[in-house]
Design a protein around this motif. Structure first.
Motif, PDB file in Angstrom:
ATOM      1  N   GLU A  15     -98.308 -14.966  79.122  1.00 25.52           N
ATOM      2  CA  GLU A  15     -97.649 -13.707  79.243  1.00 25.52           C
ATOM      3  C   GLU A  15     -97.632 -12.875  77.928  1.00 25.52           C
ATOM      4  O   GLU A  15     -97.465 -11.574  78.324  1.00 25.52           O
ATOM      5  CB  GLU A  15     -96.153 -14.193  79.246  1.00 25.52           C
ATOM      6  CG  GLU A  15     -96.126 -15.273  80.590  1.00 25.52           C
ATOM      7  CD  GLU A  15     -96.124 -14.496  81.713  1.00 25.52           C
ATOM      8  OE1 GLU A  15     -95.766 -13.343  82.057  1.00 25.52           O
ATOM      9  OE2 GLU A  15     -97.048 -15.044  82.615  1.00 25.52           O
ATOM     10  N   GLY A  16     -97.862 -13.048  76.799  1.00 24.78           N
ATOM     11  CA  GLY A  16     -97.972 -11.959  75.659  1.00 24.78           C
ATOM     12  C   GLY A  16     -99.251 -11.301  75.958  1.00 24.78           C
ATOM     13  O   GLY A  16     -99.219 -10.047  75.826  1.00 24.78           O
ATOM     14  N   PHE A  17    -100.226 -11.715  76.395  1.00 26.91           N
ATOM     15  CA  PHE A  17    -101.476 -10.957  76.769  1.00 26.91           C
ATOM     16  C   PHE A  17    -101.263  -9.893  78.048  1.00 26.91           C
ATOM     17  O   PHE A  17    -102.014  -8.735  78.050  1.00 26.91           O
ATOM     18  CB  PHE A  17    -102.698 -11.821  76.835  1.00 26.91           C
ATOM     19  CG  PHE A  17    -103.200 -12.597  75.519  1.00 26.91           C
ATOM     20  CD1 PHE A  17    -103.205 -11.776  74.228  1.00 26.91           C
ATOM     21  CD2 PHE A  17    -103.705 -13.826  75.647  1.00 26.91           C
ATOM     22  CE1 PHE A  17    -103.493 -12.354  73.276  1.00 26.91           C
ATOM     23  CE2 PHE A  17    -104.150 -14.379  74.299  1.00 26.91           C
ATOM     24  CZ  PHE A  17    -103.866 -13.485  72.950  1.00 26.91           C
ATOM     25  N   LYS A  18    -100.708 -10.456  78.781  1.00 27.52           N
ATOM     26  CA  LYS A  18    -100.275  -9.744  80.083  1.00 27.52           C
ATOM     27  C   LYS A  18     -99.581  -8.352  79.709  1.00 27.52           C
ATOM     28  O   LYS A  18     -99.521  -7.344  80.621  1.00 27.52           O
ATOM     29  CB  LYS A  18     -99.545 -10.552  81.021  1.00 27.52           C
ATOM     30  CG  LYS A  18    -100.485 -11.457  81.786  1.00 27.52           C
ATOM     31  CD  LYS A  18     -99.719 -12.309  82.641  1.00 27.52           C
ATOM     32  CE  LYS A  18     -99.031 -11.975  83.691  1.00 27.52           C
ATOM     33  NZ  LYS A  18     -98.191 -13.131  84.762  1.00 27.52           N
ATOM     34  N   ALA A  19     -98.800  -8.468  78.501  1.00 26.23           N
ATOM     35  CA  ALA A  19     -97.952  -7.178  78.361  1.00 26.23           C
ATOM     36  C   ALA A  19     -98.806  -6.019  77.993  1.00 26.23           C
ATOM     37  O   ALA A  19     -98.424  -4.996  77.880  1.00 26.23           O
ATOM     38  CB  ALA A  19     -97.003  -7.677  77.034  1.00 26.23           C
ATOM     39  N   VAL A  20    -100.021  -6.197  77.823  1.00 22.98           N
ATOM     40  CA  VAL A  20    -100.850  -5.096  77.409  1.00 22.98           C
ATOM     41  C   VAL A  20    -100.913  -4.223  78.442  1.00 22.98           C
ATOM     42  O   VAL A  20    -101.152  -2.985  78.578  1.00 22.98           O
ATOM     43  CB  VAL A  20    -102.527  -5.691  77.116  1.00 22.98           C
ATOM     44  CG1 VAL A  20    -103.565  -4.470  77.001  1.00 22.98           C
ATOM     45  CG2 VAL A  20    -102.323  -6.471  75.821  1.00 22.98           C
ATOM     46  N   ASP A  21    -101.095  -4.972  79.762  1.00 25.60           N
ATOM     47  CA  ASP A  21    -101.205  -3.816  80.885  1.00 25.60           C
ATOM     48  C   ASP A  21     -99.694  -3.746  81.539  1.00 25.60           C
ATOM     49  O   ASP A  21     -99.625  -2.783  82.607  1.00 25.60           O
ATOM     50  CB  ASP A  21    -101.917  -4.825  82.214  1.00 25.60           C
ATOM     51  CG  ASP A  21    -103.247  -5.305  81.589  1.00 25.60           C
ATOM     52  OD1 ASP A  21    -103.765  -4.521  80.979  1.00 25.60           O
ATOM     53  OD2 ASP A  21    -103.296  -6.444  82.084  1.00 25.60           O
ATOM     54  N   GLY A  22     -98.744  -3.708  80.615  1.00 26.13           N
ATOM     55  CA  GLY A  22     -97.225  -3.321  81.126  1.00 26.13           C
ATOM     56  C   GLY A  22     -96.996  -1.864  80.853  1.00 26.13           C
ATOM     57  O   GLY A  22     -97.925  -1.127  80.359  1.00 26.13           O
ATOM     58  N   GLU A  23     -95.904  -1.307  80.916  1.00 22.22           N
ATOM     59  CA  GLU A  23     -95.589   0.117  80.709  1.00 22.22           C
ATOM     60  C   GLU A  23     -95.499  -0.074  79.180  1.00 22.22           C
ATOM     61  O   GLU A  23     -95.194  -0.968  78.196  1.00 22.22           O
ATOM     62  CB  GLU A  23     -94.046   0.239  80.916  1.00 22.22           C
ATOM     63  CG  GLU A  23     -93.945   0.344  82.603  1.00 22.22           C
ATOM     64  CD  GLU A  23     -92.815   0.702  83.170  1.00 22.22           C
ATOM     65  OE1 GLU A  23     -91.792   1.101  82.227  1.00 22.22           O
ATOM     66  OE2 GLU A  23     -92.494   0.671  84.250  1.00 22.22           O
ATOM     67  N   SER A  24     -95.965   1.228  78.732  1.00 23.51           N
ATOM     68  CA  SER A  24     -96.392   1.413  77.127  1.00 23.51           C
ATOM     69  C   SER A  24     -95.380   2.484  76.879  1.00 23.51           C
ATOM     70  O   SER A  24     -95.378   3.689  77.375  1.00 23.51           O
ATOM     71  CB  SER A  24     -97.707   1.727  76.802  1.00 23.51           C
ATOM     72  OG  SER A  24     -97.791   1.916  75.366  1.00 23.51           O
TER      73      SER A  24
END
Length: 530
Positions: free
Chosen positions: A274-283
């Motif tokens: 889930e932490g690594f998936k945050a890379v593809d989230g809104e920035s």
């Protein structure tokens, strides 16, 4: 209060047979939170993720204790019915309800009104129905968007009983995690985690938004809630590479040998995922720096794992470098122990060879029947069924050939086959350790020293991410040794090893990722198969 349907003899037989065969096929099946399952007499819909065809249903049937539910009324795609196969007989005799899928019909139409009526009647009797709301068994790393069938069924049942203030129906979500989560989930002697979550409970009084006429937005909201609960207990990723990276980060954070349950191990992997998936989230500009660090960490972990895979060694061999003298002495010990165990396994392997050969032949031919995404999710099912049938034939044949002593061999043969499997599994593990140690010698001390420095830097970054961003405990080994319970995933010393050698619960594995094979599987399919 409804009493539920009496358990049919065929269902009881199926449950008994596959409880036995699943315990042989999978090394460990850990079931969590069975106390949360509503008891017989309380209408219940069991929903789970669906990545392993019929095997998922069999796991649920055998994981739910009989003191909680008399039976679990299964559902399966209609194309599985009416065939002259053992699988078809198995599905039909267990009281399974056929679900028609639009993709299986040329005109794209599928009328399931009769099926839904049967399910509603069963629920009103206090039964439990099993549904896989993804709508199909998938060969993908991410959970497919759920169909709205479960939510609509809840709405229909509530509406039919709107005048009964005591009526309630539960949606019991469940997450199934195979440690070899992709095409390798059918590996013999791998591990499985089955996690039940707190049920969602609905009544006509408390949930008027689900009574007809119902706003479809409420159906979609309930479906989203179900998906969130299922995804919260398993590995849900946009790519196989991300799962691979999260597994490596989890092994660095909680290294090999950490006393922890399979459930905790999966939850750690999921936390990193889930932490690594945050890379593809809104920035945002404020978050961009942290996201860039995550991207760089992912890339460096991937590069490090690629190198380990090239050498076919584990991270633990880099974490704890061994002197050359120690490697040489352990090489001798591991090879000797492996050969000894293999020799004493030979007589019993004669009984296992027909089972392995039949299963291999059946699966080999099945793979040719369709593309990888349409066949690989059913391989475990084929292995289980052909293994069961061929195993029963071997057992009957062995008893027939020793007929004068049949009263003894009817019990001795399966016991001997079990111990042979135990010895052979340990022999493979010892030989796998031997080959790994041999590869360390080939890699060479200077190269291993450089990799140690690379790992040291990666470990520091992983720990920083775990503690400061993911809120994981600072000392994983100390924390999980206190909260992990009795199921630790490995033996706990030489005395424990000797005392429990004949226990069916004993494990020689030090890593939840190990299976009965000569090498560790850590790589995943190319992106083309995602």
């Amino acid at each position: 209060m409804p009493q539920g349907t009496t358990t049919p003899w065929s269902y009881a037989l199926v449950r008994l047979l596959f409880r036995f065969v699943l315990k042989i096929f999978y090394g460990t099946i850990v079931v969590e939170n069975v106390d949360l399952i509503p008891e017989t007499g309380r209408p219940c819909i069991v929903c789970a993720n669906h990545s392993n065809s019929l095997t998922d249903a069999l796991l649920l049937v055998t994981s739910i204790p009989t003191h909680r539910r008399n039976m679990l009324r299964l559902t399966a795609k209609a194309t599985q019915f009416g065939r002259r196969t053992f699988t078809s007989w198995l599905i039909e005799s267990a009281g399974t309800v056929p679900i028609k899928r639009r993709k299986d019909y040329i005109d794209g139409k599928a009328d399931n009104s009769d099926v839904m009526e049967k399910l509603m009647q069963a629920l009103e009797l206090g039964d439990a129905a099993c549904m896989f709301p993804e709508g199909m068994s998938r060969y993908h790393p991410t959970i497919a968007p759920l169909k709205t069938g479960v939510a609509r069924l809840v709405s229909d049942v509530l509406s039919r009983n709107r005048d009964n203030p005591e009526f309630e129906i539960s949606v019991q979500t469940c997450s199934i995690t195979y440690m070899h989560v992709i095409s390798h989930r059918q590996h013999f002697r791998s591990d499985v985690l089955v996690t039940f979550h707190s049920p969602l409970i609905f009544t006509p009084k408390d949930n008027p938004e689900l009574l007809t006429p119902v706003d479809f937005a409420n159906i979609r909201t309930l479906t989203s809630t179900i998906q969130e609960k299922i995804a919260s207990g398993t590995l849900d990723s946009p790519s196989w590479d991300l799962i691979r990276t999260a597994k490596l980060a989890a092994r660095m954070y909680a290294p090999l040998g950490t006393m922890m349950t399979l459930g905790d191990h999966v939850r750690i992997i999921r936390t990193f995922l889930e932490g690594f998936k945050a890379v593809d989230g809104e920035s945002t500009p404020e978050k961009e720096s942290g996201i860039q660090e995550l991207r760089e960490l992912q890339a460096d972990l991937k590069s490090y794992q690629d190198q380990l895979a090239k050498w076919a060694i584990k991270d633990d061999r880099i974490r704890r470098p061994l002197p050359r003298r120690t490697i040489l002495s352990r090489l001798l010990v591991r090879l000797t122990w492996s050969l000894c165990l293999f020799v004493i396994s030979l007589p019993g392997l004669v009984l296992w060879v027909p089972i392995f050969a039949t299963t291999f032949y059946a699966v080999h031919n099945f793979k040719k029947t369709g593309p990888i995404f349409d066949t690989w999710d059913e391989i475990a099912q084929y292995k289980l069924i052909y293994g069961l049938v061929s195993g029963i034939c071997v057992w009957i044949s062995a008893v027939a050939l020793t007929w004068p002593f049949a009263a003894v061999t009817v019990f001795l043969v399966p016991a001997f086959m079990w111990m042979t499997l135990r010895w052979f599994e340990d022999a493979i593990a010892a030989f796998r350790a031997f080959t790994t140690l041999f590869r360390l010698l080939l890699v060479g001390k200077p190269t291993l020293k450089k990799m140690f420095e690379v790992r040291k830097s990666l470990h520091s970054r992983v720990m920083n991410l775990a503690i400061t961003k993911l809120d994981l405990p600072e000392d994983s080994e100390q924390y999980f040794s206190h909260v992990g319970g009795r199921e630790k995933g490995r033996i706990r010393g030489s005395w424990d090893s000797r005392a429990r050698y004949f226990s069916i619960k004993r494990r020689r594995k030090r890593d939840w990722n190990e299976t009965l094979r000569l090498y560790d599987q850590v790589d995943y399919p190319d992106g083309a198969f995602d």
